[in-house]
Design an enzyme around this catalytic site. Sequence first.
Site, PDB file in Angstrom:
ATOM      1  N   SER A 146       0.882  -1.235  -0.004  1.00 32.42           N
ATOM      2  CA  SER A 146       0.076   0.109  -0.049  1.00 32.42           C
ATOM      3  C   SER A 146       1.009   1.336   0.058  1.00 32.42           C
ATOM      4  O   SER A 146       1.863   1.088   0.322  1.00 32.42           O
ATOM      5  CB  SER A 146      -0.947  -0.025   1.144  1.00 32.42           C
ATOM      6  OG  SER A 146      -1.516   1.041   1.423  1.00 32.42           O
ATOM      7  N   TYR A 159      -2.827  -1.080  10.261  1.00 29.71           N
ATOM      8  CA  TYR A 159      -2.658  -1.273   8.785  1.00 29.71           C
ATOM      9  C   TYR A 159      -1.384  -0.729   8.326  1.00 29.71           C
ATOM     10  O   TYR A 159      -0.650  -1.417   7.555  1.00 29.71           O
ATOM     11  CB  TYR A 159      -3.689  -0.526   8.207  1.00 29.71           C
ATOM     12  CG  TYR A 159      -3.887  -0.628   6.621  1.00 29.71           C
ATOM     13  CD1 TYR A 159      -4.605  -1.870   6.086  1.00 29.71           C
ATOM     14  CD2 TYR A 159      -3.509   0.189   5.633  1.00 29.71           C
ATOM     15  CE1 TYR A 159      -4.705  -1.753   4.861  1.00 29.71           C
ATOM     16  CE2 TYR A 159      -3.700   0.085   4.365  1.00 29.71           C
ATOM     17  CZ  TYR A 159      -4.181  -1.026   3.850  1.00 29.71           C
ATOM     18  OH  TYR A 159      -4.535  -1.117   2.575  1.00 29.71           O
TER      19      TYR A 159
END
Length: 255
Positions: A146, A159
């Site tokens: 990401s 995350y």
Amino acid sequence: MQDYSFDLTGRTALVTGSSRGLGYAIARALGHAGASLVINGTNTARIEESADSLRADGLSVRTAAFDVTNEKSVVEAFTTLDAEGLKVDILVNNAGIQLRKPMIDLSLEEWRSVIDTNLTSAFIVGREAARRMIPRGRGKIINIGSLMSGLARPTIAPYTAAKGGIKMLTQAMTAEWAAHGIQANAIGPGYMLTDMNQALTSDPQFDAWVKARTPSRRWGKPEELVGTAIFLASSASDYVNGQIIYVDGGMSAVI
Ligand code: NDP
């Protein structure tokens, strides 16, 4: 002469979390590049629905419902594929979840759930795949990172930790498995239009922030990831090892 093309004919690709979103788009594209697909998720009905729509596209699809965080289920899934003579040539570790909460309010259970789904899963599924790829002397592993593999934002601590971990897990896989003919690389998507971001896209303030912060001034479409996925899954990337390629409209390039 060795083939360095983007053709995936004869290869089998397992894409975790491919019942929808980015995983579905990646699986579909790998299928159109010639690969046979193994589609995964935890919701059996949704997997079957997605598999049917891929088959309607003329693709060869098998479903494998398992929870990527459950080691026993992952091992069983690979054993079943072995028994059917299916060899995973391409693994895309894509399954992931998001949880938005200030870190001071986060429970250990919530932390673990995000780390397990987004990071530990790539180790578990990656290890099972590599145990079979190593004796064959070839394989492709694509870990979905990401923007958060290299940047942070408030309220998504586990995350961010997991996606940062994905970048380094990709390098660790390279350190141990590249000599066995396995190319492990990662893709770092920017803000893409999928279910995971529904709350963000419908928030006018966040939507405006994404558009202002992204040099290309827009959200990404799942289809815009697939060219990179095909490249990393194919012989065209046989000397590309341990890299993360950001597909983010330039967001990671500027402050
Ligand atoms: P979605 O929420 O749209 O889809 C997630 C997929 O993962 C579903 O198929 C879901 O299937 C599956 N999944 C979730 N948990 C598990 C589990 N424990 N075991 C097996 N499958 C599971 O997410 P996206 O498509 O948006 O995201 C896909 C990946 O891309 C994630 O790793 C995410 O972090 C990453 N990413 C996404 C970005 C974005 O902007 N969308 C940006 C950067 C990275 P089911 O519901 O059946 O369990």
